[in-house]
Design a protein around this motif. Sequence first.
Motif, PDB file in Angstrom:
ATOM      1  N   UNK A  12       0.847  -1.200   0.000  1.00 16.28           N
ATOM      2  CA  UNK A  12       0.000   0.000   0.000  1.00 16.28           C
ATOM      3  C   UNK A  12       0.882   1.250   0.000  1.00 16.28           C
ATOM      4  N   UNK A  13       1.965   1.224   0.791  1.00 19.66           N
ATOM      5  CA  UNK A  13       2.893   2.357   0.825  1.00 19.66           C
ATOM      6  C   UNK A  13       3.560   2.599  -0.523  1.00 19.66           C
ATOM      7  N   UNK A  14       3.644   1.556  -1.337  1.00 25.66           N
ATOM      8  CA  UNK A  14       4.221   1.696  -2.678  1.00 25.66           C
ATOM      9  C   UNK A  14       3.173   2.092  -3.710  1.00 25.66           C
ATOM     10  N   UNK A  15       1.930   2.325  -3.258  1.00 24.65           N
ATOM     11  CA  UNK A  15       0.914   2.842  -4.152  1.00 24.65           C
ATOM     12  C   UNK A  15      -0.029   1.823  -4.752  1.00 24.65           C
ATOM     13  N   UNK A  34       2.529 -13.788  -3.608  1.00 22.60           N
ATOM     14  CA  UNK A  34       1.638 -13.349  -4.678  1.00 22.60           C
ATOM     15  C   UNK A  34       0.842 -12.169  -4.155  1.00 22.60           C
ATOM     16  N   UNK A  35       0.890 -11.063  -4.876  1.00 23.67           N
ATOM     17  CA  UNK A  35       0.191  -9.846  -4.468  1.00 23.67           C
ATOM     18  C   UNK A  35      -0.886  -9.529  -5.499  1.00 23.67           C
ATOM     19  N   UNK A  36      -2.134  -9.587  -5.069  1.00 22.31           N
ATOM     20  CA  UNK A  36      -3.248  -9.196  -5.930  1.00 22.31           C
ATOM     21  C   UNK A  36      -3.680  -7.780  -5.565  1.00 22.31           C
ATOM     22  N   UNK A  37      -3.841  -6.969  -6.593  1.00 22.20           N
ATOM     23  CA  UNK A  37      -4.249  -5.586  -6.371  1.00 22.20           C
ATOM     24  C   UNK A  37      -5.287  -5.207  -7.410  1.00 22.20           C
ATOM     25  N   UNK A  38      -5.792  -4.006  -7.315  1.00 22.17           N
ATOM     26  CA  UNK A  38      -6.917  -3.606  -8.160  1.00 22.17           C
ATOM     27  C   UNK A  38      -6.594  -3.713  -9.646  1.00 22.17           C
ATOM     28  N   UNK A  39      -5.329  -3.516 -10.015  1.00 18.52           N
ATOM     29  CA  UNK A  39      -4.961  -3.506 -11.435  1.00 18.52           C
ATOM     30  C   UNK A  39      -4.397  -4.841 -11.922  1.00 18.52           C
ATOM     31  N   UNK A  40      -4.298  -5.824 -11.055  1.00 17.49           N
ATOM     32  CA  UNK A  40      -3.757  -7.100 -11.512  1.00 17.49           C
ATOM     33  C   UNK A  40      -3.071  -7.887 -10.415  1.00 17.49           C
ATOM     34  N   UNK A  41      -2.014  -8.604 -10.775  1.00 22.24           N
ATOM     35  CA  UNK A  41      -1.301  -9.463  -9.838  1.00 22.24           C
ATOM     36  C   UNK A  41       0.166  -9.486 -10.206  1.00 22.24           C
ATOM     37  N   UNK A  42       1.048  -9.559  -9.183  1.00 24.02           N
ATOM     38  CA  UNK A  42       2.476  -9.757  -9.419  1.00 24.02           C
ATOM     39  C   UNK A  42       3.029 -10.628  -8.302  1.00 24.02           C
ATOM     40  N   UNK A  43       4.257 -11.076  -8.502  1.00 20.01           N
ATOM     41  CA  UNK A  43       4.935 -11.923  -7.522  1.00 20.01           C
ATOM     42  C   UNK A  43       6.155 -11.173  -6.997  1.00 20.01           C
ATOM     43  N   UNK A  44       6.354 -11.228  -5.685  1.00 19.56           N
ATOM     44  CA  UNK A  44       7.502 -10.594  -5.037  1.00 19.56           C
ATOM     45  C   UNK A  44       8.392 -11.667  -4.451  1.00 19.56           C
ATOM     46  N   UNK A  45       9.690 -11.469  -4.592  1.00 17.86           N
ATOM     47  CA  UNK A  45      10.640 -12.464  -4.104  1.00 17.86           C
ATOM     48  C   UNK A  45      11.723 -11.800  -3.266  1.00 17.86           C
ATOM     49  N   UNK A  46      12.029 -12.423  -2.123  1.00 17.61           N
ATOM     50  CA  UNK A  46      13.124 -11.974  -1.261  1.00 17.61           C
ATOM     51  C   UNK A  46      13.911 -13.199  -0.803  1.00 17.61           C
ATOM     52  N   UNK A  47      15.219 -13.121  -0.873  1.00 20.64           N
ATOM     53  CA  UNK A  47      16.077 -14.251  -0.517  1.00 20.64           C
ATOM     54  C   UNK A  47      16.271 -14.329   0.994  1.00 20.64           C
TER      55      UNK A  47
END
Length: 326
Positions: A12-15, A34-47
């Motif tokens: 949310x802080x990233x808009x 997996x992040x679903x948001x109003x405009x679609x979906x993306x995947x975030x990865x952290x090692x």
Amino acid sequence: MTAPALDASYFVERGFDVENVRELTGGVSNVVLEVRHAAGVFVVKRALERLRVATEWLADPRRILRERDALLLLDRVLPGAAPRVLWSDDHHLLFAMTAVDGPTWKQEMMAGRISQAFATQVAAILGETIRRTWLSPELRDTFAARHFFEELRLDPYYRTVAARHPDLASRIHALIEDSCAQPRAFTHGDFSPKNIIVTASGEPVLLDFEVAHYGDPSFDLAFCLNHLSLKWFHLRNHRPSLEASLRAFWQTLSHTMPEELDALERLTLRHLSALMLARVDGKSPVEYLAPPEQVTVRAFSRALILDPPLSWDDYLNRLLTNDQDL
């Protein structure tokens, strides 16, 4: 540096108008969301700095930036072969990429759905990547650093096995030296069926480039062939399909990159022998081999290390005729 909590508030802080955040399977070395948001979906990865295995296994989490850079490279060299990077938070060592739906190739094979055609497609991607990056001075300099590969592959696989099999140690250390002395092409470093998605259209998409580097691509050839070979010992009812997949994989490589494959064949077979033993006696053994299967694989791989195959046909003949009762 304190890593942020990867919950909805971070995005949310990233808009982003976040609807849902859920954790996906990240294996032993990553957090994947997996992040679903109003405009679609993306995947975030952290090692992760400490991997999720029984014994202590630490690795530099900055490898996530290497993975991001590798994905950017693949998007130029072979578009569509891997997810596309959307944005990156370098300070917190994470990035976002396009979401890819579908089971992994490993899941498909373990369920008995073993496709020769899919093996051909995977081999074509690997062969094209090697051919298009072969002896590139620019990529050699950009992806020269290999300490992530050392931490996550050479140490837990080869050096661990060398310590546990002292009679093979000199051969395994010689393999490491010979491999490191031949940086020839972009190398994924974890070219495994668990890191290959089978999309709804039946196309392969590659994941997990965290140990990618410019190095010895015969490691990638062997890494994938090793997993197909291990399935040979485990999925006995599907051996005809596995044999067809093994043959198709190598034949496709020979058509895609004939000169390069000729230069890599002997080293590929040495890697294959050592990797097979590493997936039984290394830090990260495959989870599906039953104890009797482990005994058989151990004996087979040790014999290969002591008496290396002279050619792909020699290796395949030894595998197909290894029919010990399990």
